[in-house]
Every structure is written in structure tokens, then in C-alpha cells.
Design a protein around this motif. Structure first.
Motif, PDB file in Angstrom:
ATOM      1  N   ILE A 268       0.854  -1.200   0.000  1.00 43.34           N
ATOM      2  CA  ILE A 268       0.000   0.000   0.000  1.00 43.34           C
ATOM      3  C   ILE A 268       0.886   1.245   0.000  1.00 43.34           C
ATOM      4  N   LEU A 269       1.937   1.203   0.846  1.00 42.92           N
ATOM      5  CA  LEU A 269       2.871   2.347   0.904  1.00 42.92           C
ATOM      6  C   LEU A 269       3.582   2.526  -0.440  1.00 42.92           C
ATOM      7  N   PHE A 270       4.045   1.410  -1.025  1.00 42.26           N
ATOM      8  CA  PHE A 270       4.762   1.495  -2.309  1.00 42.26           C
ATOM      9  C   PHE A 270       3.873   2.075  -3.401  1.00 42.26           C
ATOM     10  N   SER A 271       2.608   1.602  -3.453  1.00 43.34           N
ATOM     11  CA  SER A 271       1.711   2.075  -4.516  1.00 43.34           C
ATOM     12  C   SER A 271       1.441   3.574  -4.360  1.00 43.34           C
ATOM     13  N   LYS A 272       1.206   4.003  -3.118  1.00 39.44           N
ATOM     14  CA  LYS A 272       0.961   5.430  -2.856  1.00 39.44           C
ATOM     15  C   LYS A 272       2.189   6.254  -3.254  1.00 39.44           C
ATOM     16  N   SER A 273       3.373   5.745  -2.860  1.00 37.58           N
ATOM     17  CA  SER A 273       4.621   6.462  -3.146  1.00 37.58           C
ATOM     18  C   SER A 273       4.854   6.565  -4.649  1.00 37.58           C
ATOM     19  N   ILE A 274       4.618   5.470  -5.372  1.00 40.27           N
ATOM     20  CA  ILE A 274       4.861   5.472  -6.829  1.00 40.27           C
ATOM     21  C   ILE A 274       3.918   6.465  -7.516  1.00 40.27           C
ATOM     22  N   VAL A 275       2.635   6.432  -7.135  1.00 36.03           N
ATOM     23  CA  VAL A 275       1.666   7.336  -7.765  1.00 36.03           C
ATOM     24  C   VAL A 275       2.020   8.789  -7.449  1.00 36.03           C
ATOM     25  N   PHE A 276       2.366   9.050  -6.176  1.00 34.09           N
ATOM     26  CA  PHE A 276       2.713  10.432  -5.824  1.00 34.09           C
ATOM     27  C   PHE A 276       4.009  10.855  -6.518  1.00 34.09           C
ATOM     28  N   PHE A 277       4.934   9.913  -6.674  1.00 31.47           N
ATOM     29  CA  PHE A 277       6.189  10.182  -7.397  1.00 31.47           C
ATOM     30  C   PHE A 277       5.881  10.646  -8.828  1.00 31.47           C
ATOM     31  N   ILE A 278       4.945   9.972  -9.472  1.00 27.97           N
ATOM     32  CA  ILE A 278       4.571  10.332 -10.856  1.00 27.97           C
ATOM     33  C   ILE A 278       3.981  11.748 -10.896  1.00 27.97           C
ATOM     34  N   PHE A 279       3.025  12.019  -9.980  1.00 29.67           N
ATOM     35  CA  PHE A 279       2.387  13.338  -9.946  1.00 29.67           C
ATOM     36  C   PHE A 279       3.404  14.447  -9.650  1.00 29.67           C
ATOM     37  N   LEU A 280       4.290  14.158  -8.694  1.00 29.18           N
ATOM     38  CA  LEU A 280       5.295  15.152  -8.295  1.00 29.18           C
ATOM     39  C   LEU A 280       6.232  15.459  -9.465  1.00 29.18           C
ATOM     40  N   SER A 281       6.629  14.405 -10.194  1.00 30.91           N
ATOM     41  CA  SER A 281       7.546  14.593 -11.328  1.00 30.91           C
ATOM     42  C   SER A 281       6.886  15.430 -12.420  1.00 30.91           C
ATOM     43  N   ILE A 282       5.604  15.148 -12.706  1.00 27.48           N
ATOM     44  CA  ILE A 282       4.888  15.923 -13.736  1.00 27.48           C
ATOM     45  C   ILE A 282       4.817  17.400 -13.320  1.00 27.48           C
ATOM     46  N   SER A 283       4.442  17.621 -12.053  1.00 22.40           N
ATOM     47  CA  SER A 283       4.304  19.012 -11.591  1.00 22.40           C
ATOM     48  C   SER A 283       5.647  19.731 -11.607  1.00 22.40           C
ATOM     49  N   GLU A 284       6.734  19.018 -11.281  1.00 26.50           N
ATOM     50  CA  GLU A 284       8.073  19.648 -11.293  1.00 26.50           C
ATOM     51  C   GLU A 284       8.451  20.104 -12.699  1.00 26.50           C
ATOM     52  N   ILE A 285       8.122  19.272 -13.694  1.00 25.86           N
ATOM     53  CA  ILE A 285       8.441  19.660 -15.084  1.00 25.86           C
ATOM     54  C   ILE A 285       7.738  20.981 -15.422  1.00 25.86           C
ATOM     55  N   ILE A 286       6.446  21.066 -15.060  1.00 26.70           N
ATOM     56  CA  ILE A 286       5.675  22.285 -15.361  1.00 26.70           C
ATOM     57  C   ILE A 286       6.225  23.485 -14.578  1.00 26.70           C
ATOM     58  N   ILE A 287       6.451  23.277 -13.263  1.00 25.17           N
ATOM     59  CA  ILE A 287       6.946  24.375 -12.414  1.00 25.17           C
ATOM     60  C   ILE A 287       8.318  24.858 -12.909  1.00 25.17           C
ATOM     61  N   PHE A 288       9.186  23.925 -13.265  1.00 19.57           N
ATOM     62  CA  PHE A 288      10.540  24.295 -13.725  1.00 19.57           C
ATOM     63  C   PHE A 288      10.487  25.048 -15.055  1.00 19.57           C
ATOM     64  N   LEU A 289       9.586  24.599 -15.929  1.00 19.30           N
ATOM     65  CA  LEU A 289       9.460  25.270 -17.230  1.00 19.30           C
ATOM     66  C   LEU A 289       9.041  26.730 -17.042  1.00 19.30           C
ATOM     67  N   ILE A 290       8.003  26.926 -16.224  1.00 23.59           N
ATOM     68  CA  ILE A 290       7.491  28.290 -15.997  1.00 23.59           C
ATOM     69  C   ILE A 290       8.543  29.139 -15.269  1.00 23.59           C
ATOM     70  N   SER A 291       9.219  28.526 -14.275  1.00 23.68           N
ATOM     71  CA  SER A 291      10.232  29.278 -13.508  1.00 23.68           C
ATOM     72  C   SER A 291      11.392  29.703 -14.383  1.00 23.68           C
ATOM     73  N   SER A 292      11.798  28.821 -15.297  1.00 20.58           N
ATOM     74  CA  SER A 292      12.936  29.168 -16.152  1.00 20.58           C
ATOM     75  C   SER A 292      12.599  30.373 -17.028  1.00 20.58           C
ATOM     76  N   VAL A 293      11.305  30.526 -17.333  1.00 21.12           N
ATOM     77  CA  VAL A 293      10.869  31.684 -18.124  1.00 21.12           C
ATOM     78  C   VAL A 293      10.780  32.924 -17.214  1.00 21.12           C
ATOM     79  N   LEU A 294      10.089  32.760 -16.065  1.00 20.30           N
ATOM     80  CA  LEU A 294       9.868  33.903 -15.173  1.00 20.30           C
ATOM     81  C   LEU A 294      11.165  34.451 -14.565  1.00 20.30           C
ATOM     82  N   PHE A 295      12.084  33.547 -14.231  1.00 19.15           N
ATOM     83  CA  PHE A 295      13.325  33.973 -13.567  1.00 19.15           C
ATOM     84  C   PHE A 295      14.540  33.967 -14.486  1.00 19.15           C
ATOM     85  N   ASN A 296      14.296  33.632 -15.744  1.00 15.46           N
ATOM     86  CA  ASN A 296      15.376  33.611 -16.719  1.00 15.46           C
ATOM     87  C   ASN A 296      16.529  32.691 -16.275  1.00 15.46           C
ATOM     88  N   LEU A 297      16.159  31.467 -15.895  1.00 18.25           N
ATOM     89  CA  LEU A 297      17.160  30.521 -15.393  1.00 18.25           C
ATOM     90  C   LEU A 297      17.369  29.380 -16.378  1.00 18.25           C
TER      91      LEU A 297
END
Lengths: 224, 218
Positions: A97-126
Motif C-alpha cells: 500500500i505504501l509502495f503504490s501510494k509512493s509510486i503514484v505520488f512520485f509520478i504526480f510530483l515529477s509531472i508538476s516539477e516539469i511544469i513548475i521548472f518550465l514556468i520558472s525558467s521563463v519567469l526567472f530567466n534561469l
């Protein structure tokens, strides 16, 4: 062993299906993260020196806080529908149960990081996209998802879920938080003489220690 | 009765240590009067570090025996440990400004102390927010164990972090080791003994209070 993977994949499919119906976790992660980034971008001048010094802190503050809010949402339905209790009645090993929760949250977190990093690189010129950071993010996301899922289950039973989860999670993940901020700083500043290997060793050790520890202790927190 | 005698004895020892800190121990040449803060800072740092190990130990015993006395002791240790951590942090910050020239640095010990303070807060917040019962006591014990296991990892991470950041170099003691003379060492050791006695006394009192509250289901 085959049965083990089969059960795990069923549990993962279940969580992803629920998320696609509600879309709460992923939307919370992305929108809340972007909102924090926007507030920071309004409060700092678009100065490359300031961005180089504070870029890593801003990025990871948004991921951490958006992550902890999304984690609460992620476990809210479990508690509402008593899904966890139903799973425990079935012959499913608790660590799955812990592994399944962790894997699913890992997927969601990775997707959100890609979006956040893309926008930040534009906003902060990084310029933050590098193999080093991708590797760092994978190691960080594993640790964050495992520890977060563990404390997410604990705090879901409390009346003050948000504050409790944040208070439990952030002090414990401090070592990998330091690791990912140091790695991001190296990438942003294009530093060559960094101790990335030492940090990576620490990050991987943290993941192994906590994955083992939490999969052992997860059954104990679900007793009764 | 025994506890009251113990607390009175601790009060007497504490008064002697105050006299030693302000009147008996000589003034340090480099740091001046501000160095006297260390006579309280070091013992309270010691108390807060020992407390987290003690909490892990009593929590482990609780998980093993399911005896509520160990859980009560863990809670009392955490409450007094949190107070010790606050005194340690506050006295450290007050000492650092005139000596290092900054209130705070990214030094390993400082970062670990701050995270330790948050671990104490998390443990006590959990006890406060979670519905009372066996499940809460068991999970609290697990959180205490995780916090204790995490502490050396945090210290190691803070050490690597320290290598990336310049140390504070402002102040007379920036590049040299401090040297304490005989009277200063005796005062420091006496203060460690005093704070240890005080710590035990406070934990003892808190244990009795919590026992009473639990019996009344408060």
C-alpha cells in the motif's frame, strides 16, 4: 513474486483512476506551485544575480509546500471512503500500500516539477535543465514520496491534516532537501567544482534507509 | 516528598552555579562578558541532545512492552527537551552576534539544532492533534524513533552543506580555537551537572503532571 507485482499494479491503477476522476492532487500540485512561483517573481526584480542566489530556494519552496498540500488531498479520499481500512481487510501486504501510494505520488510530483521548472525558467530567466538536476530530482522525489506517503496516512486521521503533515514531513526530509537545493544551486550557477557525488551518495542512502524503515513501520501504524 | 527534596537540592545547586558563572569564573580575554552565556548554552545543548536519544530509547521500550509509563516518560522528555532546545537556540543566537558578527550561520551544529527543535515540535504537535488512544501513543513512539534515526543523517548533510558555504569570519575568535582555563572548565562542568539535575527534576515533575492528567482523562 508475480503476484506481488500484480497486486502493486492493481493498487497503482486504482489510485491513478481515482485521480483522473477528481484531478485534485495534480491540479493542486501544479497550480499551488505556480502560484508561489508567481508571488516570488512579483517580489523580486528580474536580476540575474538575485535569481542565481535565490532561484533554488524559490523553486523548492514551491514544490515542497505545493507537495504537502497535494499530499493531504491525495489521502483525503482514502480517509473519506475508508479505502485504506478496506484494503487492510484484504490479504495485501501493508508495505505494498505504501509502495503504490509512493509510486503514484512520485509520478504526480515529477509531472508538476516539469511544469513548475518550465514556468520558472521563463519567469526567472534561469537555465536549469541538466542531467545532474534530473538525477537529483529522481532521488529527491523518491525520498519525498515515501516519507510523505507514510506521514500522509498518519495525518489523514487528524483534524489538522495540513499543518501536521508539513510539520512532520519537512524536518525529516531536511537531508534530501539540502541535497536537492545544493544540486540546483550548482546547476543554476554552472559550478564545476561541486561535491555532487557526496550529495548523491547521501540522497541515495537516505532513500534506501527510509524506504526500508518506512516499509517495515507502515504495518505498525495501521494496526487496530 | 522525595521529588520536593530533590527539587530544593537542585535549586541550591543552581544558585551556586549562578554564583560561579557571574562571580567566580574569570572573564575571558577575547570574548569578554558574553562568553558567560556558554555556561548555560552548552549544558542546555547537552540536555536537548540527550533528550532525543532518551525519547528514542523510551519509545522503543514502549513499542516493546506496550506499557503506558514509557509513553508518559517519552512525552515528558519531549516537553522538557523542547524547552532545552529553545534555551539552547536563543542563547546561541545571542552569543553568536557579538562573537561571530552574525546571528546565524549555515554551520552543521546550528542547522542540526534547529531541525532537532522542529522534530520536538512535530512530535508534540502530533500528540496534540491526533485523537487520544493506543494508536496515537504507538505512532508517536514511531515518530520519535524516526526523528532519532534522522538526526545523524541531518548532521552529516549539514556538514556537507557547510563545505559549500563560507563560515562567519567576523569577530575576534573567528580563526582561533577558544581556550578555557581551569576555573572556567570547572564552572562549565558544574553547570552541565546543574542543568542535568534540573532536566531530570523537570522531567520528573512533568511525568507526575502527565500521569495525573491521564488518570483524569484530560
Amino acid at each position: 513474486m508475480l503476484n506481488w507485482f500484480k497486486v502493486l499494479s492493481i493498487l497503482i491503477k486504482k489510485d491513478i483512476k481515482i485521480e483522473f476522476q477528481t484531478k485534485e492532487t495534480l491540479v493542486t500540485l501544479c497550480l499551488f506551485g505556480l502560484l508561489i512561483i508567481t508571488v516570488f517573481s512579483l517580489s523580486t526584480e528580474n536580476n540575474s544575480l538575485i535569481n542565481q542566489n535565490f532561484g533554488a530556494g524559490i523553486l523548492w519552496s514551491s514544490v515542497i509546500f505545493a507537495g504537502s498540500i497535494a499530499m493531504v488531498k491525495f489521502f483525503y479520499h482514502e480517509e473519506q471512503n475508508k479505502t485504506l481500512q478496506s484494503l487492510l481487510v484484504m490479504p495485501v501486504p501493508s508495505e505494498l500500500i505504501l509502495f503504490s501510494k509512493s509510486i503514484v505520488f512520485f509520478i504526480f510530483l515529477s509531472i508538476s516539477e516539469i511544469i513548475i521548472f518550465l514556468i520558472s525558467s521563463v519567469l526567472f530567466n534561469l537555465n536549469i535543465f541538466s542531467l545532474k538536476l534530473i538525477l537529483g530530482c529522481i532521488v529527491f522525489n523518491i525520498g519525498y514520496s515515501v516519507v510523505g506517503s507514510f506521514f500522509g496516512v498518519i495525518s489523514s486521521k487528524s483534524s489538522s491534516k495540513e499543518i501536521l503533515l508539513t510539520m512532520l514531513l519537512i524536518p525529516i526530509i531536511t537531508p534530501i532537501l539540502m541535497f536537492i537545493i545544493a544540486t540546483t544551486n550548482d546547476v543554476i550557477r554552472s559550478e564545476l567544482n561541486s561535491n555532487f557525488q557526496t550529495w548523491l551518495g547521501l540522497g541515495i542512502s537516505f532513500d534506501i534507509i527510509f524506504l526500508t524503515l518506512m516499509s517495515y513501520l507502515f504495518g505498525k501504524i495501521l494496526e487496530d | 516528598m522525595v521529588r520536593q527534596i530533590y527539587l530544593i537540592a537542585t535549586g541550591i545547586v543552581f544558585t551556586i552555579s549562578i554564583w560561579m558563572i557571574f562571580l567566580w569564573a574569570p572573564t575571558e580575554i577575547n570574548q569578554g562578558q558574553v562568553q558567560r552565556i556558554l555556561y548555560l548554552h552548552v549544558p542546555f545543548a547537552w540536555a536537548s541532545m540527550v533528550a532525543i536519544i532518551a525519547i528514542a530509547f523510551t519509545s522503543f521500550l514502549f513499542l516493546l512492552t506496550k506499557n503506558d509509563r514509557w509513553d508518559n516518560l517519552s512525552q515528558s522528555l519531549a516537553e522538557v527537551g523542547l524547552v532545552s532546545a529553545v534555551v539552547m537556540l536563543f542563547s546561541g543566537i545571542v552569543w553568536a552576534k557579538p562573537v561571530w558578527g552574525v546571528w546565524w550561520t549555515g554551520e552543521a551544529k546550528l542547522t542540526t539544532a534547529l531541525v532537532l527543535f522542529f522534530i520536538y515540535c512535530a512530535y508534540l504537535l502530533f500528540r496534540n492533534y491526533f485523537p487520544p488512544g493506543n494508536a496515537r501513543n504507538r505512532i508517536a513512539a514511531i515518530i520519535a524513533l524516526i526523528g532519532a534515526i534522522d538526526s545523524p543523517i541531518i548532521y552529516y548533510a549539514a556538514q556537507i552543506w557547510e563545505q559549500n558555504h563560507p563560515k562567519a569570519v567576523v569577530g575576534p575568535l573567528a580563526s582561533e580555537e577558544s581556550s578555557l582555563n581551569g576555573e572556567m572548565v570547572i564552572t562549565l562542568l558544574f553547570c552541565v551537572l546543574t542543568v542535568t539535575l534540573l532536566f531530570v527534576g523537570l522531567v520528573w515533575t512533568q511525568y507526575q503532571t502527565n500521569k495525573l492528567l491521564r488518570s483524569k482523562n484530560v
